[in-house]
Design a protein around this motif. Sequence first.
Motif, PDB file in Angstrom:
ATOM      1  N   GLU A 114       0.973  -1.334  -0.194  1.00  0.00           N
ATOM      2  CA  GLU A 114      -0.048  -0.007   0.060  1.00  0.00           C
ATOM      3  C   GLU A 114       0.925   1.387   0.028  1.00  0.00           C
ATOM      4  OE1 GLU A 114      -3.332   2.433   2.755  1.00  0.00           O
ATOM      5  OE2 GLU A 114      -2.859   0.339   3.113  1.00  0.00           O
ATOM      6  N   MET A 115       0.857   1.943  -0.936  1.00  0.00           N
ATOM      7  CA  MET A 115       1.752   3.194  -1.042  1.00  0.00           C
ATOM      8  C   MET A 115       0.784   4.275  -0.888  1.00  0.00           C
ATOM      9  SD  MET A 115       4.289   1.801  -2.720  1.00  0.00           S
ATOM     10  CE  MET A 115       5.301   3.110  -2.761  1.00  0.00           C
ATOM     11  N   MET A 116       1.313   4.988   0.613  1.00  0.00           N
ATOM     12  CA  MET A 116       0.935   6.149   1.051  1.00  0.00           C
ATOM     13  C   MET A 116       1.830   7.226   0.638  1.00  0.00           C
ATOM     14  SD  MET A 116      -0.359   7.003   5.012  1.00  0.00           S
ATOM     15  CE  MET A 116      -1.119   5.499   5.014  1.00  0.00           C
ATOM     16  N   VAL A 117       1.814   8.094  -0.515  1.00  0.00           N
ATOM     17  CA  VAL A 117       2.948   8.719  -0.687  1.00  0.00           C
ATOM     18  C   VAL A 117       2.076  10.275  -1.225  1.00  0.00           C
ATOM     19  CG1 VAL A 117       4.360   9.419  -2.695  1.00  0.00           C
ATOM     20  CG2 VAL A 117       3.866   6.871  -2.143  1.00  0.00           C
ATOM     21  N   GLY A 118       2.816  11.279  -0.426  1.00  0.00           N
ATOM     22  CA  GLY A 118       2.261  12.456  -0.621  1.00  0.00           C
ATOM     23  C   GLY A 118       2.527  13.448  -1.887  1.00  0.00           C
ATOM     24  N   ARG A 119       3.834  13.031  -2.550  1.00  0.00           N
ATOM     25  CA  ARG A 119       4.340  14.198  -3.715  1.00  0.00           C
ATOM     26  C   ARG A 119       3.289  13.735  -4.833  1.00  0.00           C
ATOM     27  NH1 ARG A 119       8.740  13.024  -3.197  1.00  0.00           N
ATOM     28  NH2 ARG A 119       9.709  14.985  -2.541  1.00  0.00           N
ATOM     29  N   ARG A 120       2.740  14.584  -5.351  1.00  0.00           N
ATOM     30  CA  ARG A 120       1.762  14.641  -6.469  1.00  0.00           C
ATOM     31  C   ARG A 120       1.869  15.792  -7.166  1.00  0.00           C
ATOM     32  NH1 ARG A 120      -3.337  16.791  -6.872  1.00  0.00           N
ATOM     33  NH2 ARG A 120      -4.922  15.337  -8.110  1.00  0.00           N
ATOM     34  N   ASP A 121       2.234  15.454  -8.647  1.00  0.00           N
ATOM     35  CA  ASP A 121       2.330  16.429  -9.571  1.00  0.00           C
ATOM     36  C   ASP A 121       1.264  15.989 -10.768  1.00  0.00           C
ATOM     37  OD1 ASP A 121       4.740  17.586  -8.652  1.00  0.00           O
ATOM     38  OD2 ASP A 121       5.858  15.723  -9.126  1.00  0.00           O
ATOM     39  N   VAL A 122       0.831  17.087 -11.169  1.00  0.00           N
ATOM     40  CA  VAL A 122      -0.344  16.862 -11.996  1.00  0.00           C
ATOM     41  C   VAL A 122      -0.216  17.659 -13.385  1.00  0.00           C
ATOM     42  CG1 VAL A 122      -2.654  17.308 -12.794  1.00  0.00           C
ATOM     43  CG2 VAL A 122      -2.276  16.709 -10.466  1.00  0.00           C
ATOM     44  N   THR A 123      -0.071  17.073 -14.532  1.00  0.00           N
ATOM     45  CA  THR A 123       0.171  17.788 -15.779  1.00  0.00           C
ATOM     46  C   THR A 123      -1.123  17.651 -16.768  1.00  0.00           C
ATOM     47  OG1 THR A 123       2.598  17.170 -15.571  1.00  0.00           O
ATOM     48  CG2 THR A 123       1.864  17.862 -17.809  1.00  0.00           C
ATOM     49  N   LEU A 124      -1.535  18.617 -17.479  1.00  0.00           N
ATOM     50  CA  LEU A 124      -2.465  18.682 -18.471  1.00  0.00           C
ATOM     51  C   LEU A 124      -1.789  19.150 -19.798  1.00  0.00           C
ATOM     52  CD1 LEU A 124      -5.181  20.885 -16.618  1.00  0.00           C
ATOM     53  CD2 LEU A 124      -5.302  18.449 -16.939  1.00  0.00           C
ATOM     54  N   ARG A 125      -2.244  18.098 -20.566  1.00  0.00           N
ATOM     55  CA  ARG A 125      -2.192  18.287 -22.186  1.00  0.00           C
ATOM     56  C   ARG A 125      -3.419  18.114 -22.838  1.00  0.00           C
ATOM     57  NH1 ARG A 125       3.437  14.402 -22.151  1.00  0.00           N
ATOM     58  NH2 ARG A 125       4.451  15.477 -20.700  1.00  0.00           N
ATOM     59  N   GLY A 126      -3.798  19.171 -23.171  1.00  0.00           N
ATOM     60  CA  GLY A 126      -5.229  19.036 -23.887  1.00  0.00           C
ATOM     61  C   GLY A 126      -6.246  18.703 -23.073  1.00  0.00           C
ATOM     62  N   ASP A 127      -6.894  17.615 -23.531  1.00  0.00           N
ATOM     63  CA  ASP A 127      -7.921  16.943 -22.792  1.00  0.00           C
ATOM     64  C   ASP A 127      -7.650  15.786 -21.966  1.00  0.00           C
ATOM     65  OD1 ASP A 127      -7.413  15.209 -24.871  1.00  0.00           O
ATOM     66  OD2 ASP A 127      -9.635  14.741 -25.376  1.00  0.00           O
ATOM     67  N   THR A 128      -6.141  15.633 -22.037  1.00  0.00           N
ATOM     68  CA  THR A 128      -5.547  14.482 -21.190  1.00  0.00           C
ATOM     69  C   THR A 128      -4.903  15.118 -19.994  1.00  0.00           C
ATOM     70  OG1 THR A 128      -5.318  13.036 -23.324  1.00  0.00           O
ATOM     71  CG2 THR A 128      -3.788  12.493 -21.263  1.00  0.00           C
ATOM     72  N   ARG A 129      -5.111  14.335 -18.769  1.00  0.00           N
ATOM     73  CA  ARG A 129      -4.399  14.689 -17.497  1.00  0.00           C
ATOM     74  C   ARG A 129      -3.553  13.572 -16.756  1.00  0.00           C
ATOM     75  NH1 ARG A 129      -8.421  16.412 -12.783  1.00  0.00           N
ATOM     76  NH2 ARG A 129      -9.006  14.201 -12.547  1.00  0.00           N
ATOM     77  N   TYR A 130      -2.309  13.973 -16.548  1.00  0.00           N
ATOM     78  CA  TYR A 130      -1.561  12.776 -16.003  1.00  0.00           C
ATOM     79  C   TYR A 130      -1.034  13.225 -14.700  1.00  0.00           C
ATOM     80  CZ  TYR A 130      -0.276  12.258 -20.883  1.00  0.00           C
ATOM     81  OH  TYR A 130      -0.760  11.826 -22.183  1.00  0.00           O
ATOM     82  N   THR A 131      -1.612  12.520 -13.725  1.00  0.00           N
ATOM     83  CA  THR A 131      -1.405  12.700 -12.347  1.00  0.00           C
ATOM     84  C   THR A 131      -0.110  11.730 -11.680  1.00  0.00           C
ATOM     85  OG1 THR A 131      -3.437  13.156 -11.952  1.00  0.00           O
ATOM     86  CG2 THR A 131      -2.246  12.640 -10.030  1.00  0.00           C
ATOM     87  N   GLN A 132       1.042  12.063 -11.074  1.00  0.00           N
ATOM     88  CA  GLN A 132       2.044  11.190 -10.748  1.00  0.00           C
ATOM     89  C   GLN A 132       2.322  11.219  -9.369  1.00  0.00           C
ATOM     90  OE1 GLN A 132       6.133  10.512 -12.752  1.00  0.00           O
ATOM     91  NE2 GLN A 132       6.543  12.526 -11.522  1.00  0.00           N
ATOM     92  N   HIS A 133       2.258  10.143  -8.674  1.00  0.00           N
ATOM     93  CA  HIS A 133       2.829  10.094  -7.099  1.00  0.00           C
ATOM     94  C   HIS A 133       4.284   9.486  -7.267  1.00  0.00           C
ATOM     95  CE1 HIS A 133      -1.082  10.825  -5.381  1.00  0.00           C
ATOM     96  NE2 HIS A 133      -1.591  10.552  -6.401  1.00  0.00           N
TER      97      HIS A 133
END
Length: 203
Positions: free
Chosen positions: A46-65
């Motif tokens: 179970e990954m309880m990770v606080g670092r969160r980066d969100v990138t938007l490219r047009g109608d696509t969203r990338y959320t990285q932990h």
Amino acid sequence: MLWYRVVTERKRSDGKWHRVSTDESETSFLLEDDSGTCAVDPEGAEMMVGRRDVTLRGDTRYTQHALIRNDTVYVLGDFTTIGSIDPDFNVREQVRELLASWKKDHPRLLERFDLDGNGELDLQEWELARQQARREVERRRDEAMAAPEAHLVRRPSTGRLYLISDFDPGRIARRYRWLALFHIVLFLAAIAGLAWFSQVGII
């Protein structure tokens, strides 16, 4: 980067985000403290990770932990010593996975390797990135192979909690206390419901 999870979502016509895919690292990473070094296998954790980066490219969203080097990481799992790191280390596969993780953070990748600043990586710049990834993988391999014995933390075979987190222990404890309380309330509510149904003759 020690570990990452990238969730790709696409916006529908109704404005809601729909998950397209989830890409998660399964490569073990090294954890160091005053007592020494051990490998951590994230599979099944179970990954309880606080670092969160969100990138938007047009109608696509990338959320990285992600967990990155020098993060303070807490691990709860089975600790074992297996004598030495397995020498069958696939450098090419590790390099490919490391490059894939770098590509998820496109702005950072350009910052590191886009030498002419044109917003793209040409063949020469990509080869530079590949060589750097290989150096990092070989360094990790050499560090692991130099250890006289290998310590490993992995998912418990008994089904107990396996947790990897960059939160402080107090916050982790509070979260699980609230989860435990929530489940107790649900249990008591279920018991009360069964008792009520029994009294009114439904069951």
